[in-house]
Enzyme design. Structure first.
Site, PDB file in Angstrom:
ATOM      1  N   GLY A   1      29.531  16.847  84.929  1.00 48.09           N
ATOM      2  CA  GLY A   1      30.429  18.538  84.933  1.00 48.09           C
ATOM      3  C   GLY A   1      31.115  18.772  86.300  1.00 48.09           C
TER       4      GLY A   1
ATOM      5  N   VAL B   1      21.535   8.942  80.007  1.00 46.49           N
ATOM      6  CA  VAL B   1      20.537   7.473  81.117  1.00 46.49           C
ATOM      7  C   VAL B   1      18.756   8.310  80.543  1.00 46.49           C
ATOM      8  CG1 VAL B   1      20.049   7.629  83.090  1.00 46.49           C
ATOM      9  CG2 VAL B   1      22.471   7.972  82.624  1.00 46.49           C
TER      10      VAL B   1
ATOM     11  N   GLU C   1      28.723  38.619  78.802  1.00 48.27           N
ATOM     12  CA  GLU C   1      30.250  38.140  78.482  1.00 48.27           C
ATOM     13  C   GLU C   1      30.120  38.032  77.336  1.00 48.27           C
ATOM     14  OE1 GLU C   1      31.115  35.074  81.412  1.00 48.27           O
ATOM     15  OE2 GLU C   1      31.893  36.233  82.533  1.00 48.27           O
TER      16      GLU C   1
END
Lengths: 429, 429
Positions: free
Chosen positions: A17, A83, A174
């Site tokens: 990210g 992971v 939004e």
């Protein structure tokens, strides 16, 4: 995992990210071996996911191949992996594709949706944290309109055209704004035989203001913009349950809806091995010191959403947004190089570059340190900043073309049901 | 289905491909009610699917919402539906969302992959006729490279990096060329720890030339281009079976591969009720007269890939490509208006505008009636023609931006595994 051990120290980063990529970039030309693990082969620009859901952008233009970001850097390894657990005592970790040892570990696993323990809501609601989720939401919205045409049962049609968005943060605001624009600009043309008035966009916020964390001006203006667009804003209302058809609240009110979007909370994406009470603090985030080190370790760090660094200004940790993640990634990169040279690390200082949200065409709110503004100019600033932070020239160009087109034509062309969502639901039953 | 009957005659079109859309556009401003049925809510520009599979384009830029194409036309209804059967005696049809009566019916259901009865190949191979299929192939290719990094078994790595494309038509040729360019330009940068030489691209053609139906010059040049790019072209070789790991052939040769793309044949997408021997001819296409009328009916037509119109020049029907489909759609539109005015219909005349295929960067072949050329100029013509036939200004712009970017940067940025394919396979097992 097939990665050769060299004389360079191995730094393993979990997550590609904002934080993980910023860190990897800092380390990429250094005398270290960097292994980046992510369950996707792309970096995902989360702030624009709502535009994917509402047909304004293609997913490919807000995703960027991680291998490409770092392709010219030697000593860099990427593995597509989930992971599973971290063994902090023995300095290795377990993934779905094998184990990996590390000299340094940086957890940048980000955040995931927080349903606050309500499994019914988790099961029936839509989330918007990943690209597949956003595409599923896009499909569902469009499938609902198609289905609304078919039913003569008014209640059912109502439920199909009634949207409930839970959470008045940037994501909820939004998305609500974009849906309202679809209702206004696209529904009447695409579905002339549907009564558009039935399409209701409800934004539900549990506290008494939207965009918590932003200024009162931004919050109030956002609400005003939303109401101008026809969004029904519910404040001080909490959704208590949702069974796929009816959403109940903490008041007598309930909503009949086929689409409930849960944007009411995020939590750290904790990994086994660091899920101990000794590490985890509120919101499932991992407590770190001012060097992003995890309590008790010299060589294990956390950055970005997953990390909770407490400061005077942010006693609950920094907001779970791109800026703190990027800054922590960059700073940790510098600090790790200092550490390797036996120099003292520098404590993290957050530079608040402000925050912003867009509500719709010509309507955005921007808070900067000494300057707050709303409206058209804020909207341009919002677009510029988002284009700037997108990775990749092609992505910027494609997003730009789409935005110009959408602006001029009052349109959103990517209203495509590529992978039907309801069909998937049925198959999984 | 909730569609009001008006005084206008109702024309039902099955399929929003090139043929169906061309017809609907012709009829849209007339005194008729048009109902278009498609199982997708978008028109799909099939000639560019191979670029979606190889990460050169986003799917959203080659798909276009059907509702948008016809949004300004009154009397036009679209329904997202799977047609299950046609009752030609009673003039109605059954779909998954209810029944529908018609005054006129036009079958434009297109074509689907033809496995010639081999269910093993059907089960294990990849096809590239739809957008989801193309995205699955994109995911699989990239997942294979990721997996190749993980295995130390050389045979397995070989199988993961060995691609077999069956069928030397435009689809096979274009896909093989694009994969060869990925091998050359992207693999070494993205996967520096893989031995790129192991990535073999095999194109298998059962007859003795590629691009059957095009000129000898085009065929030979295409082969030369492919070989320059490193594609291994096998002619006079047939794949007889594929079990998911090994592809056997009609010779002693066999391929070990995890990815076999079946582009070796198409057949008409026949619908129940018209699947009778009286209607169906070779390749599962429906026999039509020179007005595209189906044998025995005044009011039922077939156009595009599904229709087989026999002429002196094309005794087996027109090629199953965009041009005959578009021209038949347009002409049938005119003819239906004549029919409604009791005027005689005009027989269909195919204007052969030529055909073309692209092999890679600066490499394409074009056959026009009196002019055949290959190479750089052909490549520009190919791009121009494909941009021209794409529906929608935004799509053209986005495709153009991508092509310019890919050309300048020798790149294909959409190498994203958005929905993993192998995972889906496992879940379905």
């Amino acid at each position: 995992m097939n990665i050769p051990r060299t004389s360079n120290p191995r730094i393993v980063i979990i997550g590609g990210g904002f934080a993980g990529i910023a860190l990897a970039r800092k380390l990429s030309k250094q005398e270290v071996q960097v292994v980046l693990l992510d369950r996707n082969n792309y970096h995902n620009f989360q702030p624009l996911l709502y535009q994917v859901s509402t047909g304004g952008l293609e997913p490919d233009s807000i995703a960027y191949p991680i291998r490409k970001i770092l392709k010219n850097f030697p000593n860099f390894y990427f593995r597509l992996a989930d992971v599973e657990s971290i063994d902090s005592e023995n300095n290795d970790l377990k993934t779905n594709i094998g184990t990996l040892s590390f000299d340094y570990l940086v957890v940048a696993s980000g955040s995931k949706t927080n349903y606050f323990g309500n499994s019914e809501i988790e099961k029936h609601s839509m989330a918007m944290k990943t690209i597949p989720q956003s595409l599923d939401l896009r499909s569902l919205i469009l499938e609902n309109f198609e289905d609304a045409l078919l039913t003569s049962d008014l209640n059912e049609r109502n439920a199909l055209m009634n949207f409930v968005i839970v959470g008045g943060g940037p994501t909820g605001v939004e998305l609500a704004g974009a849906l309202a624009e679809i209702k206004k600009g696209i529904l009447p043309k695409d579905y002339p035989d549907l009564d558009t008035r039935m399409a209701q966009i409800n934004l539900v916020q549990s506290s008494d203001c939207l965009l918590k964390g932003m200024s009162v001006e931004a919050s109030e203006k956002a609400e005003e913009f939303l109401e101008k667009l026809g969004v029904i804003v519910w404040k001080n209302l909490r959704i208590t349950n949702y069974d796929g058809t009816t959403a109940t609240t903490n008041s007598e009110l309930s909503f009949r809806t086929e689409t409930l979007v849960w944007a009411a909370g995020v939590q750290g994406a904790i990994i086994k091995g660091l899920d101990d009470e000794a590490f985890v603090t509120r919101g499932n985030r991992i407590l770190v010191n001012e060097y992003n080190q995890i309590n008790g370790f010299e060589n294990i760090f956390a950055i970005g959403d997953i990390a909770c660094m407490v400061s005077d200004e942010f006693p609950a940790g920094f907001p779970m947004m791109a800026q703190p993640a990027i800054q922590q990634g960059q700073q940790l990169g510098d600090n790790m190089l200092r550490l390797l040279e036996d120099k003292p690390m520098k404590p993290f200082k957050y530079k608040d570059k402000g925050s912003m949200a867009t509500i719709g065409r010509n309507k955005a709110v921007v808070d900067m340190k000494n300057f707050k503004f709303q409206g058209v100019f804020a909207w341009y600033v919002w677009m510029f900043v988002h284009l700037f932070f997108l990775i990749g020239f092609r992505n910027r160009m494609v997003v730009f073309v789409n935005w110009v087109y959408n602006y001029i034509r009052f349109d959103r062309e990517a209203r495509l049901i590529i992978r039907p969502y309801k069909k998937k639901l049925k198959e999984n039953k």
